[in-house]
Design a protein around this motif. Sequence first.
Motif, PDB file in Angstrom:
ATOM      1  N   VAL A 114     -27.834 -41.930  34.461  1.00 45.35           N
ATOM      2  CA  VAL A 114     -27.333 -42.128  35.957  1.00 45.35           C
ATOM      3  C   VAL A 114     -27.099 -40.857  36.630  1.00 45.35           C
ATOM      4  CG1 VAL A 114     -25.286 -42.904  37.185  1.00 45.35           C
ATOM      5  CG2 VAL A 114     -25.920 -44.500  35.294  1.00 45.35           C
ATOM      6  N   GLN A 115     -27.697 -40.954  38.015  1.00 45.32           N
ATOM      7  CA  GLN A 115     -27.526 -39.535  38.729  1.00 45.32           C
ATOM      8  C   GLN A 115     -26.987 -40.173  40.052  1.00 45.32           C
ATOM      9  OE1 GLN A 115     -31.029 -37.253  38.291  1.00 45.32           O
ATOM     10  NE2 GLN A 115     -29.782 -35.650  37.325  1.00 45.32           N
ATOM     11  N   LEU A 116     -26.390 -39.454  40.789  1.00 44.85           N
ATOM     12  CA  LEU A 116     -25.836 -39.322  42.245  1.00 44.85           C
ATOM     13  C   LEU A 116     -25.904 -37.937  42.779  1.00 44.85           C
ATOM     14  CD1 LEU A 116     -23.828 -41.536  40.602  1.00 44.85           C
ATOM     15  CD2 LEU A 116     -23.856 -42.342  42.904  1.00 44.85           C
ATOM     16  N   VAL A 117     -26.677 -37.821  43.684  1.00 36.95           N
ATOM     17  CA  VAL A 117     -27.181 -36.471  44.103  1.00 36.95           C
ATOM     18  C   VAL A 117     -26.921 -36.464  45.557  1.00 36.95           C
ATOM     19  CG1 VAL A 117     -28.598 -34.301  44.185  1.00 36.95           C
ATOM     20  CG2 VAL A 117     -28.519 -35.791  42.293  1.00 36.95           C
ATOM     21  N   GLU A 118     -25.811 -35.649  46.055  1.00 35.61           N
ATOM     22  CA  GLU A 118     -25.575 -35.527  47.514  1.00 35.61           C
ATOM     23  C   GLU A 118     -26.286 -34.297  48.098  1.00 35.61           C
ATOM     24  OE1 GLU A 118     -21.580 -36.535  45.206  1.00 35.61           O
ATOM     25  OE2 GLU A 118     -23.292 -35.264  45.026  1.00 35.61           O
ATOM     26  N   SER A 119     -26.640 -34.513  49.425  1.00 31.18           N
ATOM     27  CA  SER A 119     -27.410 -33.465  50.227  1.00 31.18           C
ATOM     28  C   SER A 119     -27.025 -33.694  51.479  1.00 31.18           C
ATOM     29  CB  SER A 119     -28.730 -33.590  50.015  1.00 31.18           C
ATOM     30  OG  SER A 119     -29.307 -34.718  50.430  1.00 31.18           O
ATOM     31  N   GLY A 120     -27.178 -32.746  52.355  1.00 32.85           N
ATOM     32  CA  GLY A 120     -27.039 -32.805  53.982  1.00 32.85           C
ATOM     33  C   GLY A 120     -25.714 -32.008  54.533  1.00 32.85           C
ATOM     34  N   GLY A 121     -24.994 -31.546  53.565  1.00 35.82           N
ATOM     35  CA  GLY A 121     -23.651 -30.810  53.880  1.00 35.82           C
ATOM     36  C   GLY A 121     -24.247 -29.575  54.499  1.00 35.82           C
ATOM     37  N   GLY A 122     -22.957 -28.676  54.978  1.00 40.05           N
ATOM     38  CA  GLY A 122     -23.196 -27.550  55.453  1.00 40.05           C
ATOM     39  C   GLY A 122     -22.282 -27.414  56.534  1.00 40.05           C
ATOM     40  N   LEU A 123     -22.505 -26.301  57.366  1.00 36.81           N
ATOM     41  CA  LEU A 123     -21.529 -25.727  58.306  1.00 36.81           C
ATOM     42  C   LEU A 123     -21.945 -26.192  60.045  1.00 36.81           C
ATOM     43  CD1 LEU A 123     -19.211 -23.747  59.288  1.00 36.81           C
ATOM     44  CD2 LEU A 123     -20.959 -21.944  59.726  1.00 36.81           C
ATOM     45  N   VAL A 124     -20.943 -26.861  60.525  1.00 37.50           N
ATOM     46  CA  VAL A 124     -21.217 -27.349  61.950  1.00 37.50           C
ATOM     47  C   VAL A 124     -19.961 -27.064  62.957  1.00 37.50           C
ATOM     48  CG1 VAL A 124     -20.106 -29.554  61.305  1.00 37.50           C
ATOM     49  CG2 VAL A 124     -21.785 -29.493  63.032  1.00 37.50           C
TER      50      VAL A 124
END
Length: 118
Positions: free
Chosen positions: A1-11
Amino acid sequence: VQLVESGGGLVESGGSLRLSCATSGFTFRNYGILWHRQTPGQGREFVAEVGTSGQTDYADFAQGRFTISRDDAKKTVYLQMDSLKPEDTGIYICAMNRERGSGPRDSWGRGITVTVSS
């Protein structure tokens, strides 16, 4: 099972980010997917959830600013965050919750950092 988050950063305050939670290793259509966040001031708190039928639920602070959606073909859940505020800064973590069928009851990703500058 894998859940991988992306799209974060500084705004900057008032800006937008779109987080993604890409999953594998389980029957995606049987699971609701949730976003939680860990912030310096509040600890870990619920952000939003999308169920197997597409029904959604939001924390009060997310209502009207955040939108959660799922793409069953891509086994991915998105969190569109608009009108971001400095207090939205934190680590955003996606999780799965079994609604039907068999398989793991739940699992969590490692999280992705979101920083909103004032």
